[in-house]
Each structure stands twice: as structure tokens, then as C-alpha cells.
Design an enzyme around this catalytic site. Structure first.
Site, PDB file in Angstrom:
ATOM      1  N   SER A 139       0.865  -1.185   0.000  1.00  0.00           N
ATOM      2  CA  SER A 139       0.000   0.000   0.000  1.00  0.00           C
ATOM      3  C   SER A 139       0.896   1.228   0.000  1.00  0.00           C
ATOM      4  O   SER A 139       2.080   1.149   0.383  1.00  0.00           O
ATOM      5  CB  SER A 139      -0.855  -0.002   1.282  1.00  0.00           C
ATOM      6  OG  SER A 139      -1.491   1.247   1.470  1.00  0.00           O
ATOM      7  N   TYR A 152      -2.446  -1.316  10.285  1.00  0.00           N
ATOM      8  CA  TYR A 152      -2.360  -1.398   8.819  1.00  0.00           C
ATOM      9  C   TYR A 152      -1.012  -0.870   8.330  1.00  0.00           C
ATOM     10  O   TYR A 152      -0.330  -1.506   7.525  1.00  0.00           O
ATOM     11  CB  TYR A 152      -3.522  -0.595   8.223  1.00  0.00           C
ATOM     12  CG  TYR A 152      -3.723  -0.750   6.729  1.00  0.00           C
ATOM     13  CD1 TYR A 152      -4.465  -1.814   6.219  1.00  0.00           C
ATOM     14  CD2 TYR A 152      -3.187   0.168   5.833  1.00  0.00           C
ATOM     15  CE1 TYR A 152      -4.667  -1.951   4.848  1.00  0.00           C
ATOM     16  CE2 TYR A 152      -3.379   0.047   4.470  1.00  0.00           C
ATOM     17  CZ  TYR A 152      -4.132  -1.014   3.977  1.00  0.00           C
ATOM     18  OH  TYR A 152      -4.331  -1.149   2.620  1.00  0.00           O
TER      19      TYR A 152
HETATM   20  P1  NAD Z   1     -11.491  -5.972  -0.299  1.00  0.00           P
HETATM   21  O1  NAD Z   1     -12.108  -5.895   1.054  1.00  0.00           O
HETATM   22  O2  NAD Z   1     -12.324  -5.763  -1.500  1.00  0.00           O
HETATM   23  O3  NAD Z   1     -10.726  -7.340  -0.491  1.00  0.00           O
HETATM   24  C1  NAD Z   1     -10.035  -7.971   0.538  1.00  0.00           C
HETATM   25  C2  NAD Z   1      -9.973  -9.422   0.203  1.00  0.00           C
HETATM   26  O4  NAD Z   1      -9.335 -10.114   1.282  1.00  0.00           O
HETATM   27  C3  NAD Z   1     -11.375 -10.034   0.064  1.00  0.00           C
HETATM   28  O5  NAD Z   1     -11.371 -10.970  -0.990  1.00  0.00           O
HETATM   29  C4  NAD Z   1     -11.586 -10.711   1.394  1.00  0.00           C
HETATM   30  O6  NAD Z   1     -12.481 -11.791   1.314  1.00  0.00           O
HETATM   31  C5  NAD Z   1     -10.163 -11.188   1.672  1.00  0.00           C
HETATM   32  N1  NAD Z   1      -9.950 -11.529   3.070  1.00  0.00           N
HETATM   33  C6  NAD Z   1     -10.232 -10.808   4.183  1.00  0.00           C
HETATM   34  N2  NAD Z   1      -9.945 -11.523   5.281  1.00  0.00           N
HETATM   35  C7  NAD Z   1      -9.462 -12.717   4.855  1.00  0.00           C
HETATM   36  C8  NAD Z   1      -9.005 -13.875   5.500  1.00  0.00           C
HETATM   37  N3  NAD Z   1      -8.988 -13.968   6.835  1.00  0.00           N
HETATM   38  N4  NAD Z   1      -8.616 -14.920   4.747  1.00  0.00           N
HETATM   39  C9  NAD Z   1      -8.647 -14.861   3.392  1.00  0.00           C
HETATM   40  N5  NAD Z   1      -9.069 -13.774   2.715  1.00  0.00           N
HETATM   41  C10 NAD Z   1      -9.462 -12.722   3.445  1.00  0.00           C
HETATM   42  O7  NAD Z   1     -10.272  -4.932  -0.247  1.00  0.00           O
HETATM   43  P2  NAD Z   1      -9.236  -4.476  -1.361  1.00  0.00           P
HETATM   44  O8  NAD Z   1      -9.264  -3.011  -1.352  1.00  0.00           O
HETATM   45  O9  NAD Z   1      -9.441  -5.205  -2.620  1.00  0.00           O
HETATM   46  O10 NAD Z   1      -7.872  -4.907  -0.671  1.00  0.00           O
HETATM   47  C11 NAD Z   1      -7.031  -5.901  -1.206  1.00  0.00           C
HETATM   48  C12 NAD Z   1      -5.599  -5.592  -0.785  1.00  0.00           C
HETATM   49  O11 NAD Z   1      -5.186  -4.347  -1.342  1.00  0.00           O
HETATM   50  C13 NAD Z   1      -5.437  -5.476   0.726  1.00  0.00           C
HETATM   51  O12 NAD Z   1      -4.202  -6.055   1.117  1.00  0.00           O
HETATM   52  C14 NAD Z   1      -5.377  -3.967   0.931  1.00  0.00           C
HETATM   53  O13 NAD Z   1      -4.668  -3.624   2.087  1.00  0.00           O
HETATM   54  C15 NAD Z   1      -4.651  -3.541  -0.331  1.00  0.00           C
HETATM   55  N6  NAD Z   1      -4.838  -2.125  -0.667  1.00  0.00           N
HETATM   56  C16 NAD Z   1      -6.069  -1.628  -0.949  1.00  0.00           C
HETATM   57  C17 NAD Z   1      -6.196  -0.281  -1.276  1.00  0.00           C
HETATM   58  C18 NAD Z   1      -7.513   0.334  -1.641  1.00  0.00           C
HETATM   59  O14 NAD Z   1      -7.582   1.563  -1.747  1.00  0.00           O
HETATM   60  N7  NAD Z   1      -8.559  -0.425  -1.848  1.00  0.00           N
HETATM   61  C19 NAD Z   1      -5.066   0.531  -1.290  1.00  0.00           C
HETATM   62  C20 NAD Z   1      -3.829  -0.014  -0.972  1.00  0.00           C
HETATM   63  C21 NAD Z   1      -3.722  -1.349  -0.679  1.00  0.00           C
END
Ligand code: NAD
Length: 257
Positions: A139, A152
Site C-alpha cells: 500500500s 495497517y
Molecule cells: P477488499 O475488502 O475488497 O478485499 C479484501 C480481500 O481479502 C477479500 O477478498 C476478502 O475476502 C479477503 N480476506 C479478508 N480476510 C481474509 C481472510 N482472513 N482470509 C482470506 N481472505 C481474506 O479490499 P481491497 O481493497 O481489494 O484490498 C485488497 C488488498 O489491497 C489489501 O491487502 C489492501 O490492504 C490492499 N490495498 C487496498 C487499497 C484500496 O484503496 N482499496 C489501497 C492499498 C492497498
């Protein structure tokens, strides 16, 4: 070398960025293993739809990335893992003195420790097969910080550090390890933060998006899941064979500020 026929395991991929990455990889001919902790018909249908749409093999394996044994079982059950994308992640926002200890533990387990366990389980076969790619979804918060996101930010800085270690341990092999650092992407994880921020600042949804979230992102646009999938495909390509142990920001200029 084409990526067609390789197998990618993408943790946390029944939603958001993980699902977007799985779709972009499948579009490039990669067989994909989707994952989350749930195990319902909808999860398996996501994989079946990808298989039909892109003509690749696609499976869904339920495994809870907060549990070390599940992380390792995911890799064993996948059977093959040429490309490992550690993407599963959760968020919780609270001042450090009010931050619930169980949320701290869950975020460190899912956002950081899971990648340690899956990497440890996947590396031996990558070495035997003579090729491997590890892509950790960190991130902008792996490079910088915001208040109220202690767990986080700690987990994301941690995964950037672990990425460098894996890269050094595999540097003389055809295996690379890198981290992608996205800025804001409008996924369910980010959607969930909007109502609370609206309440906290007394703002409407659009003002929260523009003046709070995208205030950090000079492009004033969300990054997209397709752009992140494309970045993963690039890191898996021959052009990226000498890119290892580093971060790629997909953040509209956030970390340039
Ligand atoms: P999201 O909530 O849409 O997806 C998260 C995914 O992780 C989902 O598929 C969920 O089912 C899964 N998950 C959660 N707990 C779990 C567990 N215990 N076991 C297995 N799977 C699990 O969120 P996202 O935004 O798509 O985030 C995905 C990644 O990207 C994360 O690591 C997040 O930190 C990172 N990220 C997101 C953003 C953003 O702006 N959305 C920015 C930077 C980084």
C-alpha cells in the site's frame, strides 16, 4: 516467455483488487486459484465464470489467511504455484489508545503474517520448477503513514521489508519478489470507510471522496483494479526479470508529495 499456462495463487481474491488481479491474469492466459475465508456457491461461481470467460483453469480454495495452517494448506491444495500474489487484507481505523488488540492481531496476521506462511510454503516448488514470481500487495501506507491506521501501516511497512528479504534470498535464482503499493482504489474495503468519514467530518459522500481520500492522491483519480492486475502481469513478464526487492507505486503521485 508468455505467462499462458502458468498458475497463480491470489490470496483474498473473491472481491476488490484480488479479483481484479485474477481476471487480468486470466486474460493473459494464467490459470488462477482464487481464495478467501468463505466457502459458498458464489465464491466457486466466480472461479467458474473466469474459466469460461478466459478459457483458463480457475479454482476457488477456501482458506483463512489469519491462520498459519490454512495459509500453508492453500499452497499445498493449489498443487502448483508459479506466481504467488499475497493480497488478502483488512483495515481498522482508530486512535492507537483505543485500537482494539484483537483488530491489531487480525490485521498483522492477515496483512503480514499470511504472506510469510504462503511464501515459505510456495518457494520450495518454485525452486524445483526453476521459475517463480512473488508479488505482495502492500500500500502507499507501506511507504508512508496516516493517523489512526497503526496496525495497517505497521503491517504494510512490514510486508515491504519482508519482500526485500525474500528478494535477497532468491536473488541468484529465476525468482523475483516485489511489492505493489496502491493508493486509493474504490473497492469494498474503501467503501466501508466512507460512511464513518462522512459522519466524522459532516461531509457528503462526494466531498469525502474528493477532499479527504483523493486529497492524498495528486491525480485526483482512484487507481483501478485493472491497472493493478496489469502491474502484476508486468512484474511476471520477462521484462521484469531483473526487478526484484522493490516497490512499484500505483498511487496517482501520493508518495511523490
Ligand atoms: P477488499 O475488502 O475488497 O478485499 C479484501 C480481500 O481479502 C477479500 O477478498 C476478502 O475476502 C479477503 N480476506 C479478508 N480476510 C481474509 C481472510 N482472513 N482470509 C482470506 N481472505 C481474506 O479490499 P481491497 O481493497 O481489494 O484490498 C485488497 C488488498 O489491497 C489489501 O491487502 C489492501 O490492504 C490492499 N490495498 C487496498 C487499497 C484500496 O484503496 N482499496 C489501497 C492499498 C492497498
Amino acid at each position: 516467455m508468455s505467462l499462458a499456462g502458468k498458475t497463480a495463487v491470489i490470496t483474498g481474491s473473491n472481491s476488490g483488487i484480488g479479483l481484479g488481479i485474477a481476471r487480468e491474469m486470466a486474460k493473459a492466459g494464467v490459470n488462477v486459484v482464487l481464495n478467501s475465508f468463505t466457502d459458498n456457491a458464489g465464491d466457486h461461481a466466480l472461479a467458474a465464470d473466469i474459466a469460461t470467460e478466459f478459457g483458463v483453469e480457475a479454482r476457488y480454495i477456501s482458506a483463512d489467511m489469519s491462520k498459519s495452517a490454512d495459509c500453508r494448506r492453500l499452497i499445498v491444495e493449489a498443487g502448483r504455484c508459479d506466481i504467488l500474489v499475497n493480497n488478502a487484507g483488512i483495515q481498522h481505523v482508530a486512535p492507537i489508545e483505543d485500537f482494539p488488540a484483537d483488530k491489531w492481531d487480525a490485521i498483522i496476521a492477515i496483512n503480514l503474517s499470511s504472506a510469510f506462511h504462503t511464501t515459505a510454503a510456495a518457494l520450495p516448488n518454485m525452486r524445483i520448477n526453476g521459475w517463480g514470481r512473488i508479488v505482495n500487495i502492500a500500500s502507499a501506507h507501506g511507504l508512508t503513514a496516516s493517523p489512526y491506521k497503526s496496525a495497517y501501516v505497521a503491517a504494510k511497512h512490514g510486508i515491504v521489508g519482508m519482500t526485500k528479504v525474500v528478494a535477497l534470498e532468491t536473488a541468484q535464482e529465476p525468482i523475483t519478489a516485489n511489492a505493489i503499493c496502491p493508493g486509493y482504489v474504490l473497492t469494498p474495503l474503501v467503501e466501508a470507510q466512507i460512511p464513518e468519514t462522512m459522519k466524522e467530518y459532516g461531509m457528503d459522500r462526494e466531498t469525502v471522496i474528493q477532499d479527504v481520500m483523493l486529497a492524498r492522491q495528486p491525480s485526483k483519480e482512484f487507481a483501478t483494479v485493472e491497472q493493478l492486475g496489469g502491474t502484476v502481469n508486468f512484474l511476471c513478464s520477462d521484462a521484469a526479470a531483473q526487478i526484484t526487492g522493490t516497490t512499484i507505486s500505483v498511487d496517482g503521485g501520493w508518495t511523490a508529495l
